[in-house]
Enzyme design. Structure first.
Site, PDB file in Angstrom:
ATOM      1  N   SER A  88       6.939  -9.483  -6.931  1.00 18.32           N
ATOM      2  CA  SER A  88       6.657 -10.899  -6.743  1.00 18.32           C
ATOM      3  C   SER A  88       7.704 -11.755  -7.471  1.00 18.32           C
ATOM      4  O   SER A  88       8.898 -11.623  -7.188  1.00 18.32           O
ATOM      5  CB  SER A  88       5.226 -11.196  -7.195  1.00 18.32           C
ATOM      6  OG  SER A  88       4.771 -12.422  -6.673  1.00 18.32           O
ATOM      7  N   ASP A 110      -0.551  -8.892   2.885  1.00 20.75           N
ATOM      8  CA  ASP A 110      -0.164  -9.830   1.825  1.00 20.75           C
ATOM      9  C   ASP A 110      -0.327 -11.277   2.295  1.00 20.75           C
ATOM     10  O   ASP A 110       0.236 -11.671   3.312  1.00 20.75           O
ATOM     11  CB  ASP A 110       1.298  -9.562   1.433  1.00 20.75           C
ATOM     12  CG  ASP A 110       1.699 -10.220   0.128  1.00 20.75           C
ATOM     13  OD1 ASP A 110       1.051 -11.203  -0.284  1.00 20.75           O
ATOM     14  OD2 ASP A 110       2.668  -9.741  -0.490  1.00 20.75           O
ATOM     15  N   HIS A 121      -0.903  -7.897  -1.852  1.00 21.48           N
ATOM     16  CA  HIS A 121       0.230  -8.312  -2.687  1.00 21.48           C
ATOM     17  C   HIS A 121       0.522  -7.347  -3.840  1.00 21.48           C
ATOM     18  O   HIS A 121       1.530  -7.493  -4.516  1.00 21.48           O
ATOM     19  CB  HIS A 121      -0.045  -9.724  -3.227  1.00 21.48           C
ATOM     20  CG  HIS A 121       1.143 -10.406  -3.805  1.00 21.48           C
ATOM     21  ND1 HIS A 121       2.270 -10.726  -3.061  1.00 21.48           N
ATOM     22  CD2 HIS A 121       1.404 -10.839  -5.068  1.00 21.48           C
ATOM     23  CE1 HIS A 121       3.155 -11.324  -3.840  1.00 21.48           C
ATOM     24  NE2 HIS A 121       2.656 -11.408  -5.059  1.00 21.48           N
TER      25      HIS A 121
END
Length: 256
Positions: A82, A207, A235
């Site tokens: 991320s 996600d 995610h």
């Protein structure tokens, strides 16, 4: 000088640095660190201002990358999840000689939606920034809940993320805000066309923060890179699918 919290474990002949995402800390990797440390010399890092890396204010992406690099091994596979994917990518761009391979996990070179580019609507990110000053613990928890939505193990995955956050003192509001500013403004789509090292991009099909529509777009933009999609992950594929995640990384090690 402020120090980055850094833990090294394992005896592998290849170094692997793991960079966590926004609002979290290196404890998020505990679900896979034992298994990975039997294949790699593993480096667990709290990004500046997060977890145990205290004393930092809000940093730009370039400043964050330089702070992390100061304590890093000479050469390693850099894996960023991320927000951490942007930090790892920045290091690959500015110090390619230090990066044996680049791995991004549930990350986007441009998190914010733009013209003909899927992503998080800028007003959603701005809303999170506004809410941080009102009730930042609840805002972080909302962001974490978004990360696991849709998976078969969504509740337990969300609990694992929340436990990671609560295990250590919360980051300062300006650090969290600075991280959101990076997610809102940074765009590395064109710079990453030219990275020279092996480049592996990992995604979760479910996600909600990094839409799967970006995968074929980046396959085309970055033909030298490889993509892999965890079919039932959101995610945080390393939490929901740790065994499959480990297999992918061990296979990469054998290629580099």
């Amino acid at each position: 000088m402020n120090n980055i919290w850094w833990q090294t474990k394992g005896q592998g002949n290849v170094h692997l640095v793991l960079l966590h995402g926004w609002g979290l800390n290196a404890e998020v990797w505990r679900c896979i660190d034992e298994e990975l440390s039997s294949h790699f010399t593993l480096h667990l890092v709290d990004l500046p201002g997060f977890g145990r890396s205290r004393g930092f204010g809000a940093l730009s992406l370039a400043e964050m990358a330089e702070a992390v690099l100061r304590q890093a091994p000479d050469k390693a596979i850099w894996l960023g999840w991320s927000l951490g994917g942007l930090v790892a990518s920045q290091i690959a761009l500015t110090h390619p000689e230090r990066v044996q391979a680049l791995v991004t996990v549930a990350s986007s070179p441009c998190f914010s939606a733009r013209d003909e580019w899927p992503g998080i609507k800028p007003d959603v990110l701005a809303g999170f920034q506004q809410q941080l000053s009102d009730d930042f613990q609840r805002t972080v928890e909302r962001f974490l809940a978004l990360q696991t939505m849709g998976t078969e193990t969504a509740r337990q995955d969300a609990r694992a993320l929340k436990k990671t956050v609560l295990a250590l003192p919360m980051p300062e509001v300006d650090v969290l805000n600075g991280g959101l500013e990076i997610l809102k403004t940074v765009d590395l789509r064109l710079p990453l066309q030219n990275v020279p090292m092996p480049f592996l991009r990992l995604y979760g099909y479910l996600d909600g923060l990094v839409p799967r529509k970006v995968v074929p777009m980046l396959d085309k933009l970055w033909p030298h890179s490889e993509s892999y999609i965890f079919a039932k992950a959101a995610h945080a594929p390393f939490i929901s699918h740790p065994v499959e995640f480990r297999h992918v990384l061990v296979a990469l090690k054998q290629r580099v």
